[in-house]
Design a protein around this motif. Sequence first.
Motif, PDB file in Angstrom:
ATOM      1  N   ALA A 193      20.646  13.587  14.919  1.00  0.00           N
ATOM      2  CA  ALA A 193      19.864  14.826  14.820  1.00  0.00           C
ATOM      3  C   ALA A 193      20.592  16.007  15.461  1.00  0.00           C
ATOM      4  N   GLY A 194      21.284  15.763  16.557  1.00  0.00           N
ATOM      5  CA  GLY A 194      22.014  16.845  17.208  1.00  0.00           C
ATOM      6  C   GLY A 194      23.153  17.352  16.348  1.00  0.00           C
ATOM      7  N   ALA A 195      23.888  16.426  15.743  1.00  0.00           N
ATOM      8  CA  ALA A 195      24.979  16.833  14.854  1.00  0.00           C
ATOM      9  C   ALA A 195      24.423  17.544  13.630  1.00  0.00           C
ATOM     10  N   GLU A 196      23.280  17.084  13.123  1.00  0.00           N
ATOM     11  CA  GLU A 196      22.683  17.717  11.947  1.00  0.00           C
ATOM     12  C   GLU A 196      22.385  19.199  12.219  1.00  0.00           C
ATOM     13  N   LYS A 197      21.879  19.499  13.380  1.00  0.00           N
ATOM     14  CA  LYS A 197      21.567  20.898  13.720  1.00  0.00           C
ATOM     15  C   LYS A 197      22.824  21.754  13.671  1.00  0.00           C
ATOM     16  N   ARG A 198      23.928  21.238  14.213  1.00  0.00           N
ATOM     17  CA  ARG A 198      25.181  21.988  14.222  1.00  0.00           C
ATOM     18  C   ARG A 198      25.769  22.080  12.809  1.00  0.00           C
ATOM     19  N   MET A 199      25.580  21.042  12.016  1.00  0.00           N
ATOM     20  CA  MET A 199      26.039  21.077  10.624  1.00  0.00           C
ATOM     21  C   MET A 199      25.327  22.177   9.841  1.00  0.00           C
ATOM     22  N   ILE A 200      24.018  22.267  10.020  1.00  0.00           N
ATOM     23  CA  ILE A 200      23.230  23.287   9.317  1.00  0.00           C
ATOM     24  C   ILE A 200      23.696  24.685   9.717  1.00  0.00           C
ATOM     25  N   GLU A 201      23.950  24.881  10.994  1.00  0.00           N
ATOM     26  CA  GLU A 201      24.434  26.180  11.456  1.00  0.00           C
ATOM     27  C   GLU A 201      25.783  26.516  10.808  1.00  0.00           C
ATOM     28  N   ALA A 202      26.653  25.526  10.712  1.00  0.00           N
ATOM     29  CA  ALA A 202      27.975  25.749  10.100  1.00  0.00           C
ATOM     30  C   ALA A 202      27.843  26.072   8.613  1.00  0.00           C
ATOM     31  N   ILE A 203      26.936  25.392   7.930  1.00  0.00           N
ATOM     32  CA  ILE A 203      26.720  25.660   6.498  1.00  0.00           C
ATOM     33  C   ILE A 203      26.178  27.073   6.299  1.00  0.00           C
ATOM     34  N   ASP A 204      25.241  27.483   7.158  1.00  0.00           N
ATOM     35  CA  ASP A 204      24.695  28.838   7.072  1.00  0.00           C
ATOM     36  C   ASP A 204      25.785  29.889   7.278  1.00  0.00           C
ATOM     37  N   GLN A 205      26.656  29.644   8.231  1.00  0.00           N
ATOM     38  CA  GLN A 205      27.750  30.594   8.504  1.00  0.00           C
ATOM     39  C   GLN A 205      28.718  30.664   7.325  1.00  0.00           C
ATOM     40  N   ALA A 206      29.002  29.510   6.734  1.00  0.00           N
ATOM     41  CA  ALA A 206      29.902  29.493   5.580  1.00  0.00           C
ATOM     42  C   ALA A 206      29.277  30.221   4.395  1.00  0.00           C
ATOM     43  N   LYS A 207      27.986  30.051   4.196  1.00  0.00           N
ATOM     44  CA  LYS A 207      27.298  30.740   3.100  1.00  0.00           C
ATOM     45  C   LYS A 207      27.383  32.251   3.269  1.00  0.00           C
ATOM     46  N   GLN A 208      27.170  32.729   4.486  1.00  0.00           N
ATOM     47  CA  GLN A 208      27.241  34.167   4.747  1.00  0.00           C
ATOM     48  C   GLN A 208      28.651  34.702   4.498  1.00  0.00           C
ATOM     49  N   ALA A 209      29.641  33.876   4.744  1.00  0.00           N
ATOM     50  CA  ALA A 209      31.033  34.296   4.578  1.00  0.00           C
ATOM     51  C   ALA A 209      31.536  34.086   3.151  1.00  0.00           C
ATOM     52  N   GLY A 210      30.685  33.547   2.259  1.00  0.00           N
ATOM     53  CA  GLY A 210      31.115  33.251   0.901  1.00  0.00           C
ATOM     54  C   GLY A 210      32.102  32.105   0.837  1.00  0.00           C
ATOM     55  N   ASP A 211      32.013  31.195   1.810  1.00  0.00           N
ATOM     56  CA  ASP A 211      32.961  30.102   1.928  1.00  0.00           C
ATOM     57  C   ASP A 211      32.269  28.769   1.621  1.00  0.00           C
ATOM     58  N   SER A 212      32.976  27.655   1.786  1.00  0.00           N
ATOM     59  CA  SER A 212      32.412  26.335   1.519  1.00  0.00           C
ATOM     60  C   SER A 212      32.931  25.341   2.544  1.00  0.00           C
ATOM     61  N   LEU A 213      32.266  24.195   2.657  1.00  0.00           N
ATOM     62  CA  LEU A 213      32.602  23.197   3.672  1.00  0.00           C
ATOM     63  C   LEU A 213      32.686  21.802   3.069  1.00  0.00           C
ATOM     64  N   GLY A 214      33.575  20.995   3.635  1.00  0.00           N
ATOM     65  CA  GLY A 214      33.690  19.596   3.246  1.00  0.00           C
ATOM     66  C   GLY A 214      33.259  18.682   4.375  1.00  0.00           C
ATOM     67  N   GLY A 215      33.565  17.398   4.220  1.00  0.00           N
ATOM     68  CA  GLY A 215      33.159  16.450   5.246  1.00  0.00           C
ATOM     69  C   GLY A 215      33.547  15.024   4.891  1.00  0.00           C
ATOM     70  N   VAL A 216      32.947  14.083   5.598  1.00  0.00           N
ATOM     71  CA  VAL A 216      33.252  12.661   5.441  1.00  0.00           C
ATOM     72  C   VAL A 216      31.953  11.891   5.210  1.00  0.00           C
ATOM     73  N   VAL A 217      31.972  11.004   4.216  1.00  0.00           N
ATOM     74  CA  VAL A 217      30.825  10.128   3.962  1.00  0.00           C
ATOM     75  C   VAL A 217      31.232   8.689   4.255  1.00  0.00           C
ATOM     76  N   GLU A 218      30.261   7.888   4.611  1.00  0.00           N
ATOM     77  CA  GLU A 218      30.502   6.473   4.902  1.00  0.00           C
ATOM     78  C   GLU A 218      29.566   5.627   4.065  1.00  0.00           C
ATOM     79  N   VAL A 219      30.106   4.570   3.466  1.00  0.00           N
ATOM     80  CA  VAL A 219      29.310   3.622   2.690  1.00  0.00           C
ATOM     81  C   VAL A 219      29.464   2.248   3.318  1.00  0.00           C
ATOM     82  N   VAL A 220      28.345   1.571   3.511  1.00  0.00           N
ATOM     83  CA  VAL A 220      28.325   0.253   4.138  1.00  0.00           C
ATOM     84  C   VAL A 220      27.692  -0.745   3.171  1.00  0.00           C
ATOM     85  N   VAL A 221      28.297  -1.911   3.068  1.00  0.00           N
ATOM     86  CA  VAL A 221      27.765  -2.998   2.244  1.00  0.00           C
ATOM     87  C   VAL A 221      27.438  -4.169   3.157  1.00  0.00           C
ATOM     88  N   LEU A 222      26.201  -4.638   3.096  1.00  0.00           N
ATOM     89  CA  LEU A 222      25.760  -5.787   3.880  1.00  0.00           C
ATOM     90  C   LEU A 222      25.400  -6.932   2.940  1.00  0.00           C
TER      91      LEU A 222
END
Length: 386
Positions: A193-222
């Motif tokens: 939840a803490g990281a999510e808050k900072r992610m949202i802030e970063a996305i908002d800043q990128a939107k205002q700047a007309g920019d875009s953001l990437g990241g990393v996804v993880e997939v787990v198989v059990l």
Amino acid sequence: MKLRYLTAGESHGPALTAIVEGLPSNIEISADDINRHLARRQLGYGRGGRMKIEKDQVQFLSGVRWGKTLGSPVTLSIHNRDWENWDKKMSPRAEDRVEGIAVVHPRPGHADLSGMIKYHHDDARNILERSSARETAVRVAVGALCIKFLRDLDIEIMGYVSEIAGIAASGDDVDFRERFARSEQSACRTFDAGAEKRMIEAIDQAKQAGDSLGGVVEVVVLGAPAGIGSYVHWDRRLDGRLAGAVMSIQAFKGVEVGAGFDAARRPGSQVHDEIAYADGAFFRKSNRAGGLEGGMTNGEAIVIRGAMKPIPTLYTPLETVDMQNKAPFKATVERSDVCAVPAAAVVAEAVVAITLAEAVLEKFGGDSMEDIRESLERYNSYVRSV
């Protein structure tokens, strides 16, 4: 029979379609099973206007009767609601050609320029319509079929976001199922939840700047038993096949399994997983290998991560070249996302499921679910007796 599939359709065409061949009969499946994953793909903080137009719903055109697969090819179709605004611009009929439509010049970071050169086109529209990540909607539909097939064999697949714009989720002490449960309630599809808050802030800043953001996804198989895949030929190694599947997702530029690149920075004593035996079963004391050794599953959780670059369509456009006069030109702005990493986690789930389903069918193959369950149960009994 080998599991295989083809997709067809353009981003603003009438529909996206897939034909899936090689699935066994008697998989219990409904449109709701697939639509749930399509809806998940459309969610996520930072998505663009297209997601407000589309409400993806699948239609079975063949291969399913009364809620069960028949063993024949399954045809899936997803209608593009935005087609009504593009029926002339994207019409297959020569007489519908509209004069005066602006030519799209190649945009940095896209398939545009290479595709225009390769296929002898003078309008990037002919490239971007198919290279668009809109195609992943129908791959998610195919993946949902495979997720249901695997779940019926007690194999689970879970995807979530581990990082956006350098902001990493923390919680190594949180087990995979809890991570997934938390991420399903998160706007950024992450479990911290803490990281999510900072992610949202970063996305908002990128939107205002007309920019875009990437990241990393993880997939787990059990639940995948040891021995799926093979070491005997390069093209049968499951880690390579999974890596290729994840890298096939639009905008993905890197893949790692288990400790991944970090394994190259450590001595072997801190990389390889010690083997132990208890309660009638072998297990690893750690899982730095990410559930894959020698191109095969080893019975531990499969953990694979993919790195997604920022979306290359920017609302503050980068410079390109006019294809007619070769003069500098500001790239065309197509409707796009600021950040599509949360959606990409769902797509990554889908391609992992498709690849794993193919490998499972190779190992335990049969024409019906009954055949496959019998083969899997016999194999599991053997594994328990080793």
